[in-house]
Design an enzyme around this catalytic site. Structure first.
Site, PDB file in Angstrom:
ATOM      1  N   HIS A  41      43.555  39.092  37.031  1.00 42.54           N
ATOM      2  CA  HIS A  41      44.362  37.855  36.604  1.00 42.54           C
ATOM      3  C   HIS A  41      44.049  37.679  35.110  1.00 42.54           C
ATOM      4  CE1 HIS A  41      40.137  35.725  36.072  1.00 42.54           C
ATOM      5  NE2 HIS A  41      39.969  36.538  37.207  1.00 42.54           N
ATOM      6  N   CYS A  50      36.080  39.789  39.900  1.00 43.16           N
ATOM      7  CA  CYS A  50      37.397  40.056  39.543  1.00 43.16           C
ATOM      8  C   CYS A  50      37.654  40.651  38.233  1.00 43.16           C
ATOM      9  CB  CYS A  50      38.174  38.618  39.789  1.00 43.16           C
ATOM     10  SG  CYS A  50      38.311  38.074  41.467  1.00 43.16           S
TER      11      CYS A  50
END
Length: 458
Positions: free
Chosen positions: A358, A377
């Site tokens: 992301h 992440c």
């Protein structure tokens, strides 16, 4: 006349014998180089014996070279790494040795570098260097001459006098070069991290290169022509299309206690303006302590609160602060828009760890050399370029993509015509495109036992 003919024939025979001897010696050396790489990586007792035999004075017989070359070829093939077409009979030892080598573009340069480092290990003292403080340009210190010597041996310091105690401009430039290829902050300051890498012995470096060469070669053997690859300890992403690098970017990965997993998958969706459903672990350890300090944290960061039936819950700031002190029976969702933790883009691929790629609202973090900062992440610096490449090559509904570019607060999922393979790998050493040896910190301590669990013959 007859004597002259005999003399010419003898000269020709001696010449042929000389060529054959040279070819046999070259085969012995090339096979020794190959066996050194295998032994460093696998610690196999079989290849330890081969290394000792090849290192002994005088070349081995063609038959013996053929046997060892055959064992080497079988080793590479067990790792899924292609070799040349190995001959069925030991006609020419040099041909057999060359055929046994891995068909990998950087193998020869890797082998040469390992050979040089092992030579250094035999001929150079590499005792630990110690400094009571940080060394910087302009300082003088007793260990600076040895630092120059090591940097010269490793290819970072130019030819010349290495005896000076003063940290001059030449040493500064060499230190920046050294730090850059070790993933350190290139500030020429010799602190604990830089000194630690200066103390890594040539043999340790050779072993890191050998182990990671095999890991990398095995992984890339059948990876395909289009993929996204993230090397975790290098904090780097590569987008490859038609076997060419289409995009390269810095990334942020998981902290040592919240590691990004080493997995493969397939990116199947791109989310524009994502909302963020806070995982329970992050809620407990990261967000609730902040809410306990300031109940307005929820509203100021654009969070909405829901119960487990999906109903939205509204409380005052003081109420949220009090509730956060006990068991928190709700979940948080951060609305899309400026300041959203995931930024403008999210790239989703199914996996058991619930990690994804992301954007981020904190771009300044990409300037750090140590980027193990996330909760698992992966944050991408050149996220907009990646999203636009996907929109051009993979997104099915391109018309909606164009229309949504002005939208900042509405979430939109985009399906792909075809998935993009993604590979999260862990390589701490390699030769770059200029054949310069690169090293990175073992941020997750996965190289504690550096030898591979390879399928080597015992």
């Amino acid at each position: 006349m007859a004597l002259r003919r005999i003399f010419i024939l003898l000269l020709l025979c001696w010449s042929c014998l000389g060529v054959a001897d040279e070819r046999l010696a070259a085969a012995n050396q090339a096979l020794l180089d190959q066996v050194e790489v295998i032994h460093l990586a696998s610690a196999s007792s079989e290849f330890e014996r081969y290394r000792e035999q090849l290192s002994a004075e005088g070349a081995l017989s063609p038959a013996r070279l053929y046997t060892i070359a055959q064992a080497a070829a079988q080793f590479w093939q067990r790792q899924g790494i292609a070799t040349g077409e190995f001959p069925s009979a030991p006609d020419d030892p040099y041909t057999s040795v060359i055929a046994s080598e891995p068909q990998v573009a950087d193998y020869l340069m890797l082998s040469n570098r390992v050979r040089y480092l092992l030579w250094l290990a035999r001929h150079e003292s590499w005792l630990p260097l110690e400094s009571q403080g940080w060394l910087k340009p302009g300082d003088s210190h007793r260990i600076i001459p040895e630092i120059r010597v090591r940097l010269h041996a490793l290819g970072d310091y130019p030819q010349g006098d290495t005896s000076g105690l003063y940290f001059d401009e030449t040493l500064k430039a060499a230190m920046i070069k050294f730090q850059t290829r070790h993933g350190l902050k290139p500030d020429a300051i010799i602190g604990p991290a830089t000194l630690s890498w200066l103390n890594r012995t040539p043999r340790e470096r050779a072993q890191l290169l050998a182990v990671n060469f095999i890991r990398r070669a095995e992984y890339l053997a059948d990876i395909g022509e289009r993929y996204l690859l993230i090397n975790i300890p290098a904090y780097e992403m590569w987008l490859v299309d038609d076997n060419q690098v289409a995009l390269k970017s810095k990334v942020i990965v998981g902290k040592p206690y919240r590691q990004t997993p080493i997995i493969s998958g397939e990116i199947k969706n791109l989310v524009l303006n994502p909302s963020w459903r806070v995982p329970r672990r992050l809620l407990t350890h990261d967000l609730l302590p902040k809410v306990r300090e300031d109940g307005s944290y929820i509203s100021s960061r654009n969070f909405e609160v829901f119960d487990y039936q999906g109903e939205r819950v509204i409380k005052s700031d003081d109420e949220w602060r009090d509730i956060a002190k006990g068991k928190f029976p709700y979940r948080l969702v951060q609305k899309p828009g400026v300041g959203n933790t995931l930024g403008r883009y999210k790239f989703f691929f199914p996996n058991e760890y619930s990690v994804y790629l992301h954007d981020t609202s904190d771009k300044a973090l990409f300037q750090r050399s140590d980027r193990a900062l996330s909760s698992g992440c992966i944050r991408i610096e050149k996220v907009e370029q990646l999203a636009n490449w996907m929109a051009s090559h993979l997104v099915r509904d391109k018309q909606t993509w164009v229309r949504m570019q002005i939208e900042r607060d509405k979430t939109q999922w985009f399906a792909f015509d075809a998935g993009l393979p993604i590979h999260l790998v862990y390589w701490t050493s390699w030769l770059d495109g200029d054949n310069v040896a690169q090293f990175r910190d073992d941020i997750y301590k996965k190289n504690q036992n550096i030898s591979l669990s390879l399928h080597a013959a015992k």
